[in-house]
Design a protein around this motif. Structure first.
Motif, PDB file in Angstrom:
ATOM      1  N   GLY A 195      51.436  23.478  92.278  1.00 45.43           N
ATOM      2  CA  GLY A 195      51.185  22.114  91.915  1.00 45.43           C
ATOM      3  C   GLY A 195      52.395  21.870  91.029  1.00 45.43           C
ATOM      4  N   ARG A 196      52.439  20.630  90.575  1.00 48.76           N
ATOM      5  CA  ARG A 196      53.632  20.217  89.567  1.00 48.76           C
ATOM      6  C   ARG A 196      53.330  20.264  88.243  1.00 48.76           C
ATOM      7  N   ILE A 197      54.084  21.329  87.661  1.00 50.58           N
ATOM      8  CA  ILE A 197      53.925  21.768  86.122  1.00 50.58           C
ATOM      9  C   ILE A 197      54.893  21.205  85.279  1.00 50.58           C
ATOM     10  N   GLY A 198      54.581  20.571  84.224  1.00 47.88           N
ATOM     11  CA  GLY A 198      55.181  20.304  83.072  1.00 47.88           C
ATOM     12  C   GLY A 198      55.362  21.020  81.927  1.00 47.88           C
ATOM     13  N   MET A 199      56.297  20.973  81.212  1.00 41.29           N
ATOM     14  CA  MET A 199      56.452  22.003  79.972  1.00 41.29           C
ATOM     15  C   MET A 199      56.957  21.173  78.790  1.00 41.29           C
ATOM     16  N   MET A 200      56.475  21.547  77.684  1.00 37.62           N
ATOM     17  CA  MET A 200      56.985  21.248  76.392  1.00 37.62           C
ATOM     18  C   MET A 200      56.379  22.092  75.347  1.00 37.62           C
ATOM     19  N   ILE A 201      56.837  21.717  74.219  1.00 37.16           N
ATOM     20  CA  ILE A 201      56.718  22.850  72.928  1.00 37.16           C
ATOM     21  C   ILE A 201      56.052  22.021  71.935  1.00 37.16           C
ATOM     22  N   CYS A 202      54.695  22.364  71.513  1.00 33.27           N
ATOM     23  CA  CYS A 202      54.188  22.084  70.029  1.00 33.27           C
ATOM     24  C   CYS A 202      54.296  20.677  69.600  1.00 33.27           C
ATOM     25  N   TYR A 203      55.175  20.176  68.437  1.00 30.93           N
ATOM     26  CA  TYR A 203      55.246  18.788  67.982  1.00 30.93           C
ATOM     27  C   TYR A 203      55.919  17.978  69.099  1.00 30.93           C
ATOM     28  N   ASP A 204      56.450  18.389  70.139  1.00 34.79           N
ATOM     29  CA  ASP A 204      56.722  17.504  71.528  1.00 34.79           C
ATOM     30  C   ASP A 204      55.302  16.568  71.694  1.00 34.79           C
ATOM     31  N   LEU A 205      54.150  17.360  71.729  1.00 37.89           N
ATOM     32  CA  LEU A 205      52.968  16.779  72.213  1.00 37.89           C
ATOM     33  C   LEU A 205      52.606  15.481  71.365  1.00 37.89           C
ATOM     34  N   GLU A 206      53.076  15.421  69.872  1.00 37.49           N
ATOM     35  CA  GLU A 206      52.713  14.453  69.283  1.00 37.49           C
ATOM     36  C   GLU A 206      53.611  13.111  69.278  1.00 37.49           C
ATOM     37  N   LEU A 207      54.700  13.172  70.243  1.00 36.50           N
ATOM     38  CA  LEU A 207      55.314  12.029  70.446  1.00 36.50           C
ATOM     39  C   LEU A 207      54.777  11.434  71.947  1.00 36.50           C
ATOM     40  N   PRO A 208      54.142  10.426  71.978  1.00 37.69           N
ATOM     41  CA  PRO A 208      53.413  10.090  73.073  1.00 37.69           C
ATOM     42  C   PRO A 208      54.435   9.675  74.228  1.00 37.69           C
ATOM     43  N   GLU A 209      55.580   9.216  73.811  1.00 39.52           N
ATOM     44  CA  GLU A 209      56.525   8.700  74.736  1.00 39.52           C
ATOM     45  C   GLU A 209      57.154   9.874  75.573  1.00 39.52           C
ATOM     46  N   TRP A 210      57.094  11.256  74.786  1.00 42.70           N
ATOM     47  CA  TRP A 210      57.738  12.448  75.602  1.00 42.70           C
ATOM     48  C   TRP A 210      56.704  12.846  76.359  1.00 42.70           C
ATOM     49  N   VAL A 211      55.373  12.907  76.132  1.00 38.07           N
ATOM     50  CA  VAL A 211      54.443  13.158  77.028  1.00 38.07           C
ATOM     51  C   VAL A 211      54.444  12.393  78.307  1.00 38.07           C
ATOM     52  N   ARG A 212      54.565  11.044  78.052  1.00 34.00           N
ATOM     53  CA  ARG A 212      54.486  10.085  79.183  1.00 34.00           C
ATOM     54  C   ARG A 212      55.429  10.397  80.143  1.00 34.00           C
ATOM     55  N   LEU A 213      56.837  10.888  79.574  1.00 35.84           N
ATOM     56  CA  LEU A 213      57.787  11.246  80.517  1.00 35.84           C
ATOM     57  C   LEU A 213      57.531  12.337  81.505  1.00 35.84           C
ATOM     58  N   ALA A 214      56.536  13.336  81.216  1.00 35.75           N
ATOM     59  CA  ALA A 214      56.293  14.205  82.093  1.00 35.75           C
ATOM     60  C   ALA A 214      55.266  13.688  82.998  1.00 35.75           C
ATOM     61  N   ALA A 215      54.268  12.821  82.503  1.00 41.62           N
ATOM     62  CA  ALA A 215      53.396  12.229  83.452  1.00 41.62           C
ATOM     63  C   ALA A 215      53.818  11.292  84.281  1.00 41.62           C
ATOM     64  N   LEU A 216      54.999  10.539  83.932  1.00 40.39           N
ATOM     65  CA  LEU A 216      55.678   9.677  85.034  1.00 40.39           C
ATOM     66  C   LEU A 216      56.350  10.389  86.055  1.00 40.39           C
ATOM     67  N   ALA A 217      56.736  11.753  85.712  1.00 37.51           N
ATOM     68  CA  ALA A 217      57.618  12.511  86.653  1.00 37.51           C
ATOM     69  C   ALA A 217      56.700  13.237  87.407  1.00 37.51           C
ATOM     70  N   GLU A 218      55.227  13.103  87.363  1.00 38.35           N
ATOM     71  CA  GLU A 218      53.994  13.387  88.279  1.00 38.35           C
ATOM     72  C   GLU A 218      53.703  14.626  87.933  1.00 38.35           C
ATOM     73  N   ALA A 219      53.658  15.247  86.665  1.00 44.69           N
ATOM     74  CA  ALA A 219      52.980  16.390  86.500  1.00 44.69           C
ATOM     75  C   ALA A 219      51.695  16.507  86.714  1.00 44.69           C
ATOM     76  N   ASP A 220      51.296  17.567  87.422  1.00 41.30           N
ATOM     77  CA  ASP A 220      49.725  17.822  87.403  1.00 41.30           C
ATOM     78  C   ASP A 220      49.196  18.312  86.271  1.00 41.30           C
ATOM     79  N   LEU A 221      49.915  19.025  85.520  1.00 41.02           N
ATOM     80  CA  LEU A 221      49.367  20.037  84.728  1.00 41.02           C
ATOM     81  C   LEU A 221      50.738  20.185  83.688  1.00 41.02           C
ATOM     82  N   LEU A 222      50.336  20.083  82.365  1.00 34.55           N
ATOM     83  CA  LEU A 222      51.234  20.110  81.221  1.00 34.55           C
ATOM     84  C   LEU A 222      51.106  21.392  80.574  1.00 34.55           C
ATOM     85  N   CYS A 223      51.977  22.206  80.468  1.00 33.35           N
ATOM     86  CA  CYS A 223      51.766  23.532  79.668  1.00 33.35           C
ATOM     87  C   CYS A 223      52.424  23.476  78.333  1.00 33.35           C
ATOM     88  N   ALA A 224      51.765  23.791  77.422  1.00 30.18           N
ATOM     89  CA  ALA A 224      52.685  23.690  75.919  1.00 30.18           C
ATOM     90  C   ALA A 224      52.256  24.772  75.240  1.00 30.18           C
TER      91      ALA A 224
END
Length: 271
Positions: free
Chosen positions: A141-170
């Protein structure tokens, strides 16, 4: 429906003890493989520990992408047929270091992400990344990745979602702080919210254990595409191995009613 088995293994690395930490991660990865996991997520900076005194100490514990820890993870991923997402202190040029995460596939492909949003004293030690969160088209599947405080920036999480991540691993290290009696850590709540507003699975792996006067939430959580926890989601500061089977196909359906779609309803021109 095909399910993807994901493990978040909450561990306590030792600051600067890279040999111990490598052994710890190997045990964890092998344990996940014995459960037929296809993806394992480990904490932020699990290779090195977190509470560095200064850049010099961090540099001493850092490794390049072909160093002993990532070489071990590559060999384990290939031998066990498991995808590994884990944090490490990456050695850069000119004495710099990055707070990085690696996504290691059984094929041998390595994807590295450098934390873009640095928390507190991290700004005194790490060089921030300047690339968006990667979304990797893996065999499962399509797996996205970021680290800790990145998750508190909703625009950043949205980037992974718009890139069609099925699963975001943090990989995360959530320092424990005061909160009202009976309330869960806000970090967990934000993960649930991010999953729900993007209809995307999220696996956030925290650490536990005191390190140089800092205690950690121990709040690892695996969340479904509606924002509900499948595993974890409470402060449990001890070693924990959280396992969840994810129907990733649900993340590809962004409709939340007959007339609403979490991404198509956006009106960026108004923001």
């Amino acid at each position: 429906m095909t399910l993807l088995r994901v493990v978040c293994h909450q561990l306590a690395p030792r600051i600067g003890d890279t040999h111990y930490n490598r052994t710890l991660t190997e045990r964890s990865i092998r344990a996940a493989a014995s459960l037929n996991a296809q993806v394992i997520v480990l904490p932020e900076l699990v290779q090195s520990g977190y509470m560095f005194t200064d850049l010099e100490e961090a540099h001493e514990a850092s490794e390049t992408r072909d160093g002993p820890t990532l070489s071990l993870w590559k060999s384990l991923a290939q031998a066990l047929g498991i995808i590994i997402v884990a944090g490490f202190c990456e050695r850069l040029s000119a004495g710099r270091v990055a707070n990085s995460a690696a996504l290691v596939e059984p094929s041998g492909r390595l994807t590295v992400y450098r934390k873009a949003h640095l928390w507190d004293r991290e700004k005194l030690i790490f060089t921030a990344g300047d690339a968006p969160p990667p979304v990797v088209d893996t065999a499962v599947g399509r797996i996205g990745m970021m680290i800790c405080y990145d998750l508190e920036l909703p625009e950043w999480v949205r980037l992974a979602a718009l890139a069609e991540a099925d699963l975001l691993c943090a990989p995360v290290n959530w320092p424990d702080g005061p909160r009202p009696v009976g309330e869960r850590p806000a970090e967990i709540v934000r993960v649930q919210a991010n999953a729900a507003v993007n209809r995307m699975f999220i696996a956030a792996c925290d650490r536990y254990g005191e390190e140089r006067g800092v205690n950690w939430v121990g709040g690892s959580v695996i969340v479904d595409a509606d924002g509900y926890p499948l595993a974890g989601a409470a402060s449990q500061p001890m070693e924990q191995q959280w396992v969840a089977d994810l129907p990733l196909a649900q993340a590809r359906n962004k409709s939340i009613s007959d007339h609403n779609h979490v991404h198509r309803d956006r009106r960026p021109g108004l923001y």
